[in-house]
Structures are given as C-alpha cells and as structure tokens.
Design a protein around this motif. Structure first.
Motif, PDB file in Angstrom:
ATOM      1  N   GLU A  50      37.377  42.992  15.925  1.00 47.08           N
ATOM      2  CA  GLU A  50      36.288  43.236  17.012  1.00 47.08           C
ATOM      3  C   GLU A  50      34.970  42.549  16.357  1.00 47.08           C
ATOM      4  OE1 GLU A  50      36.504  46.827  19.072  1.00 47.08           O
ATOM      5  OE2 GLU A  50      37.788  45.832  20.473  1.00 47.08           O
ATOM      6  N   ARG A  51      34.767  41.163  16.022  1.00 47.43           N
ATOM      7  CA  ARG A  51      33.659  40.880  15.406  1.00 47.43           C
ATOM      8  C   ARG A  51      32.265  41.328  15.615  1.00 47.43           C
ATOM      9  NH1 ARG A  51      37.321  36.774  14.782  1.00 47.43           N
ATOM     10  NH2 ARG A  51      37.473  35.684  12.784  1.00 47.43           N
ATOM     11  N   GLU A  52      32.022  41.193  16.928  1.00 50.21           N
ATOM     12  CA  GLU A  52      30.751  41.599  17.612  1.00 50.21           C
ATOM     13  C   GLU A  52      30.341  43.045  17.429  1.00 50.21           C
ATOM     14  OE1 GLU A  52      33.523  42.350  20.877  1.00 50.21           O
ATOM     15  OE2 GLU A  52      33.663  41.150  19.223  1.00 50.21           O
ATOM     16  N   LEU A  56      37.714  47.052  13.349  1.00 48.82           N
ATOM     17  CA  LEU A  56      39.142  46.829  13.279  1.00 48.82           C
ATOM     18  C   LEU A  56      39.564  47.603  14.642  1.00 48.82           C
ATOM     19  CD1 LEU A  56      40.990  46.596   9.832  1.00 48.82           C
ATOM     20  CD2 LEU A  56      40.657  44.889  11.912  1.00 48.82           C
ATOM     21  N   ARG A  57      40.228  47.645  15.523  1.00 45.14           N
ATOM     22  CA  ARG A  57      40.681  48.286  16.611  1.00 45.14           C
ATOM     23  C   ARG A  57      42.072  48.268  16.845  1.00 45.14           C
ATOM     24  NH1 ARG A  57      41.716  47.713  22.286  1.00 45.14           N
ATOM     25  NH2 ARG A  57      40.664  45.701  22.260  1.00 45.14           N
ATOM     26  N   THR A  77      39.602  53.161  15.815  1.00 48.89           N
ATOM     27  CA  THR A  77      38.736  52.013  15.274  1.00 48.89           C
ATOM     28  C   THR A  77      38.244  52.365  13.667  1.00 48.89           C
ATOM     29  OG1 THR A  77      36.566  52.740  16.022  1.00 48.89           O
ATOM     30  CG2 THR A  77      38.061  51.216  17.509  1.00 48.89           C
ATOM     31  N   TYR A  78      38.142  51.390  13.117  1.00 44.52           N
ATOM     32  CA  TYR A  78      37.995  51.433  11.525  1.00 44.52           C
ATOM     33  C   TYR A  78      36.778  50.523  11.571  1.00 44.52           C
ATOM     34  CZ  TYR A  78      42.350  54.105  11.489  1.00 44.52           C
ATOM     35  OH  TYR A  78      43.200  55.129  11.870  1.00 44.52           O
ATOM     36  N   HIS A  81      33.481  47.318   7.390  1.00 39.15           N
ATOM     37  CA  HIS A  81      33.007  47.669   5.740  1.00 39.15           C
ATOM     38  C   HIS A  81      33.840  48.463   4.851  1.00 39.15           C
ATOM     39  CE1 HIS A  81      31.096  51.232   7.448  1.00 39.15           C
ATOM     40  NE2 HIS A  81      31.457  51.704   6.404  1.00 39.15           N
ATOM     41  N   GLN A  82      34.675  49.210   5.567  1.00 39.82           N
ATOM     42  CA  GLN A  82      35.739  50.047   5.061  1.00 39.82           C
ATOM     43  C   GLN A  82      37.027  49.218   4.444  1.00 39.82           C
ATOM     44  OE1 GLN A  82      36.878  53.474   7.320  1.00 39.82           O
ATOM     45  NE2 GLN A  82      34.861  54.548   7.452  1.00 39.82           N
ATOM     46  N   PHE A  83      37.021  48.150   4.968  1.00 39.07           N
ATOM     47  CA  PHE A  83      38.279  47.429   4.687  1.00 39.07           C
ATOM     48  C   PHE A  83      37.663  46.082   4.210  1.00 39.07           C
ATOM     49  CE2 PHE A  83      39.489  50.521   7.752  1.00 39.07           C
ATOM     50  CZ  PHE A  83      40.899  51.178   7.002  1.00 39.07           C
ATOM     51  N   PRO A  84      36.882  45.763   3.027  1.00 44.13           N
ATOM     52  CA  PRO A  84      36.281  44.493   2.561  1.00 44.13           C
ATOM     53  C   PRO A  84      37.425  43.330   2.726  1.00 44.13           C
ATOM     54  CG  PRO A  84      36.585  46.132   0.803  1.00 44.13           C
ATOM     55  CD  PRO A  84      36.907  46.809   2.080  1.00 44.13           C
ATOM     56  N   GLU A  85      38.619  43.631   2.504  1.00 41.65           N
ATOM     57  CA  GLU A  85      39.377  42.450   2.424  1.00 41.65           C
ATOM     58  C   GLU A  85      39.440  41.541   3.575  1.00 41.65           C
ATOM     59  OE1 GLU A  85      42.288  45.494   4.495  1.00 41.65           O
ATOM     60  OE2 GLU A  85      40.534  45.490   2.799  1.00 41.65           O
ATOM     61  N   ILE A  86      39.032  42.228   4.703  1.00 42.69           N
ATOM     62  CA  ILE A  86      39.169  41.372   5.857  1.00 42.69           C
ATOM     63  C   ILE A  86      38.048  40.293   5.969  1.00 42.69           C
ATOM     64  CG2 ILE A  86      38.459  41.473   8.356  1.00 42.69           C
ATOM     65  CD1 ILE A  86      41.198  42.380   8.081  1.00 42.69           C
ATOM     66  N   THR A  87      36.895  40.571   5.511  1.00 41.90           N
ATOM     67  CA  THR A  87      35.949  39.565   5.044  1.00 41.90           C
ATOM     68  C   THR A  87      35.824  38.727   3.886  1.00 41.90           C
ATOM     69  OG1 THR A  87      34.360  41.521   4.845  1.00 41.90           O
ATOM     70  CG2 THR A  87      34.289  40.461   7.060  1.00 41.90           C
ATOM     71  N   GLU A  88      36.418  39.522   2.661  1.00 43.65           N
ATOM     72  CA  GLU A  88      36.328  39.145   1.183  1.00 43.65           C
ATOM     73  C   GLU A  88      37.586  38.430   1.065  1.00 43.65           C
ATOM     74  OE1 GLU A  88      34.801  42.240  -0.694  1.00 43.65           O
ATOM     75  OE2 GLU A  88      33.130  42.695   0.276  1.00 43.65           O
ATOM     76  N   PHE A  89      38.412  39.205   0.847  1.00 44.37           N
ATOM     77  CA  PHE A  89      39.918  38.866   0.468  1.00 44.37           C
ATOM     78  C   PHE A  89      40.502  37.797   1.046  1.00 44.37           C
ATOM     79  CE2 PHE A  89      44.636  39.251  -0.010  1.00 44.37           C
ATOM     80  CZ  PHE A  89      44.705  38.766  -1.119  1.00 44.37           C
TER      81      PHE A  89
END
Length: 377
Positions: A50-52, A56-57, A77-78, A81-89
């Motif tokens: 959920e980008r907005e 992650l839900r 939900t999480y 920023h706790q799962f940086p690979e979503i936006t970085e990796f």
C-alpha cells in the motif's frame, strides 16, 4: 527431467486454481497454497504494498500458521521501512535493467548480510520457528504490487537459487491470476453499482434482500427496508436542466450513504429514477426508523429538491409473516406511497400505520397512477 516435469505440473496447477477463483480472497488463497505446495514449504503468505500508506498489508496466511497469525487478517501490516528490500533491493535491481527476481533468507542470516537481506525478516523467521523463506515480488501492470512469501520449518532443506528462480515464475503466474480476478471484480462491481451515484443498484438490492429474508426465516434476524422517493426532481429537471437534476441525485445519494453508515452493514442503493432505498439486517426497527427520520431531515435541508418521501418496513414491527423479499418490498413501497400522499416530513412505518398493510395487500390500480408496487417474485 523429473524435477522439471514436476515444476511444470505445479505451474499448471497454480494457474488452474487461480482461474477457478471467483473472489479476491479465493484468488489470494489459491496463490499462497499453490506456491507453498510447489516449493515444498509449510507456510505461505501474500501481501500487497500500500504505497499511499507506506506499508505491506498481509492478505492471506496459508498453511501452518504460527500463534497470532490469522488466515485472512484484518490488520496485519508492516511499515515498508522495516523491509527496505521492497524499495531498495527490488527497485534498484529492476531499474538497473534486471528482473524483479525472488530471493532467499534464512534464520541463520549471513554475518554481513547479503542481497535482499533484511534483519526484520530474519527476526520474524526465528520468532515463528521457521528456518528459511523465499520472497518473490508480485508485479502487476509493470509495477510492484506486493509479494509472495513461502517458508520452510527449522530443520528442512534451505531454499536455494533454483528455488528462488522457480518462485519468480510462480509469482508471475500468481500475478496473472490476481489481474484476472481484479478484472472480474470490476465487472461485478459495475453490474451491481449505479453509475451516477456510486451506490448499489436494484440488482444488488434484489440479491441482498433475498439473502436477508432467508436469514430472517432461519434465525429471526431483523430485516428492514427503507424506500425513498426524492421529491421535486422533475421540477428541477424541467426548470434547471438534467445536469442539475443529476447533481441533486448525487447529493441525495451522499446523504443516503451517510445515514446508512449509522446502521452497521446497511446497503444504500438507488433503485432507479428518483427512488432509493436502505436495506438493514440486524439493527432493531426503532434504530432503522430513527435513521429514516435523520434521512428525511437532511434531505429537507438540501439546496435543491423538495425533501424526500420515506417508507419503512421491518420484520421487527407487527407486519405479519415475511416469507419473501417481495412482501417486504411491497410493504415499504406502500409506506412510502402513504408518506408521499400525506407530504409527511417523517417516515411512514408499516405496522405503525394501519393503512399501510391494507394498501400493500390491495394496491391502487388506477391506470393514471404512476406508482407500481413491487411484483418481483
């Protein structure tokens, strides 16, 4: 060769299971279970990004769930920023010309971390007694939509690079299935939605009311129907134009939606033309009548129009046996007819106005009368 054949069969099985899904939940569950079985895991989850909201839900947890994990969680939900690979990796590799490939993580994390390594995931694996997981991005319409997560228990073989490659394939199959379900849901939504107001339409009311009456007959649940006729629409159309009349319909639709929200689970609908309704299952007749009064009050305050004629029929009132949706509709319609004839500023309620029952059982038949009582069986 045998392994390739098994994986091909698993891909076909997943595609078939997702094609057979009729609802989003069925689709999510089919994706998770299919991936779990194909990869030899004991647990799988599907999550949406959920980008907005920057999170992650989790949509579904399938397989051997740990304490606190629900199959279809309401609020698991999480923060991203706790799962940086979503936006970085994911995006760094993808934007650099690569593919959105899956990766493997283990409870025994590498000492310096590796590609895709995420401390939060490792902690979660240990906390839930899982030895390893493979995470595969779900991509829809060229954008990262979410992720497919499959885990194995402590002591089971750790996922390898071939498993990660296969998870990437499975995620692609799952994405195609999810896209198909979303298209079906959109078609279904349009079929049951009034295009002008965004409320439910007559078809949706018919379906929900049939189900509600069956529930009433099974367990005595109170079923109530509020039928409304928006006064003055013809005058607005004739003097100010149909575009202004449409705005009045939209505005009243918003008022109806607001009042309907006061009754948990109520369905707000436009039946057609200037006719609307609220369908409630559960709340008492008095609660529904109070909402009807609020609706009449708010409708009278609209800048355009001349208020609303409102009729209520509820199995919580003395209206006799209700064995069909047709009976309840006729009673609510008759009550609304009485309200319009009397120019009542409040709802007329079947069972509290003796004339309504007589009117419903012997509706007017004058050829010039534009009202036609509901005759759907």
């Amino acid at each position: 060769m045998g392994g390739e054949d098994a994986r091909l069969r698993a891909v076909v099985s997943l595609a078939q299971a997702m094609a057979a899904a009729h609802t989003p939940r069925e689709s999510w569950r089919a994706a998770a279970l299919g991936a779990r079985d194909a990869l030899g895991g004991n647990f799988a989850a599907l999550s949406v990004w959920e980008r907005e909201l920057g999170r992650l839900r989790v949509l579904v947890n399938a397989g051997e769930r740990a304490d606190g994990e629900e199959e279809f969680p309401e609020d698991e939900t999480y923060p991203v920023h706790q799962f940086p690979e979503i936006t970085e990796f994911l995006h760094e590799r993808w934007a650099g010309g690569g593919e959105p490939n899956a990766w493997v993580e283990t409870a025994a994390a590498p000492p310096r971390g590796g590609a895709g390594y995420c401390h939060e995931r490792v902690t979660a694996l240990r906390r839930r007694g899982r030895g390893c997981c493979v995470v595969a991005p779900i991509v829809l319409h060229g954008r990262a939509w979410g992720e497919l997560y499959v885990a194995r228990p402590v002591g089971a073989p750790v996922f390898d690079a071939a498993d990660a490659d296969f998870a990437t394939v499975l995620a692609s199959v799952a994405a195609a299935g999810i896209a198909q379900t979303e298209r079906l849901e959109e078609v279904r939504r349009l079929a049951f939605t009034d295009p002008l107001t965004g409320l439910a339409n007559r078809r949706a009311v018919d379906t929900r009311l049939d189900e509600a009456v069956e529930r009433h007959r099974a367990d005595g649940s109170v079923v109530s129907l509020v039928v409304c006729d928006l006064n003055g629409l013809k005058r607005v159309n004739d003097t100010l134009g149909h575009a202004v009349g449409d705005r009045l319909l939209e505005r009243f639709g918003s008022v109806l939606s607001l009042c309907g929200a006061m009754l948990p689970g109520a369905l707000a609908a436009r039946l057609g033309g200037d006719e609307f309704c609220l369908l409630s299952v559960g709340p008492s007749a008095d609660e529904v009548v109070a909402v009807g009064e609020e609706l009449c009050l708010r409708a009278g305050e609209l800048e355009l129009g001349e208020g609303v004629a409102c009729g209520v029929a509820s199995t919580g009132d003395p209206i006799g046996p209700v064995r069909s949706a047709r009976r309840l509709f006729r009673l609510a319609d008759a009550a609304q007819y009485r309200a319009k004839a009397a120019r009542s500023a409040k709802p007329v309620v079947a069972g509290r106005d003796g004339a309504v029952l007589r009117l419903a059982d012997a509706p007017p038949s004058a050829p010039h009368d534009r009202r036609r009582f509901r005759g759907r069986s």
